[in-house]
Scaffold this active site. Sequence first.
Site, PDB file in Angstrom:
ATOM      1  N   VAL A  76       3.044  -1.524   3.804  1.00  0.00           N
ATOM      2  CA  VAL A  76       1.884  -2.076   3.390  1.00  0.00           C
ATOM      3  C   VAL A  76       0.675  -1.978   4.612  1.00  0.00           C
ATOM      4  CG1 VAL A  76       0.812  -4.194   2.292  1.00  0.00           C
ATOM      5  CG2 VAL A  76       2.888  -3.610   1.630  1.00  0.00           C
ATOM      6  N   SER A  77      -0.358  -1.367   4.044  1.00  0.00           N
ATOM      7  CA  SER A  77      -1.454  -1.411   5.042  1.00  0.00           C
ATOM      8  C   SER A  77      -2.557  -2.204   4.730  1.00  0.00           C
ATOM      9  CB  SER A  77      -1.789   0.376   5.147  1.00  0.00           C
ATOM     10  OG  SER A  77      -2.730   0.103   6.077  1.00  0.00           O
ATOM     11  N   PRO A  78      -3.365  -2.948   5.907  1.00  0.00           N
ATOM     12  CA  PRO A  78      -4.570  -3.476   5.387  1.00  0.00           C
ATOM     13  C   PRO A  78      -5.903  -2.450   5.397  1.00  0.00           C
ATOM     14  CG  PRO A  78      -4.026  -4.014   7.811  1.00  0.00           C
ATOM     15  CD  PRO A  78      -2.819  -2.819   7.155  1.00  0.00           C
TER      16      PRO A  78
END
Length: 207
Positions: free
Chosen positions: A36-38
């Site tokens: 998961v990437s911001p």
Amino acid sequence: NKLISSDNKGYAALLFESELPGEFVAAFAQSNEGDVSPNTKGAKCIDTGLPCAANRSTCHGKNELCIAFGPGKDMKDSTRIIATLQYEKAMELYKAATIPLKGPIDFRHSYVKISNQTLEVNGEMVHTCQPAMGYSFAAGTTDGPGAFDFTQGTTEGNPFWNAISHLLADPSPEQVACHHPKPILLDTGEMNEPFPWQPHVVDLQLM
């Protein structure tokens, strides 16, 4: 250490607690995030501005040129934006709630030898492997790309890098078969000098 950051979760908690009097404790908890990437603007080629190749996270075959951005102008600004969005939604849900949850908080904790587990997948009994780092590990991610010629999704080894990595450890046939089709770059699960390179037993917890 002023270089340690609580990231967007911690900032969201600070915003929430600042709105409520007394000793209210806000927790924006999360478990293992995986990939998961911001960086919500997605990964782009830094030389052209075009999207990266989706299946390899590369630009012209180079992973160093594929970097994710956003939503802010830098990481600090992105943290503020993401935290504020979480805080605003959480406060909306909090104010709309009508039934308070009460009672004790319980947990379960155990240590598991994750490298020796048998499980059923699609009707077939399989088992987990000893840990090993593959070629795609060396490619990094779009949040922090690696170097040299490593790319995501690699399923074949490279004679040069195999020769280098096998100086540290030569994967056993069982290890190679267990990790197939992932080519092993660092056989950390079978490397024990001067001490084990990677844990075989991990702790699991459920709140």
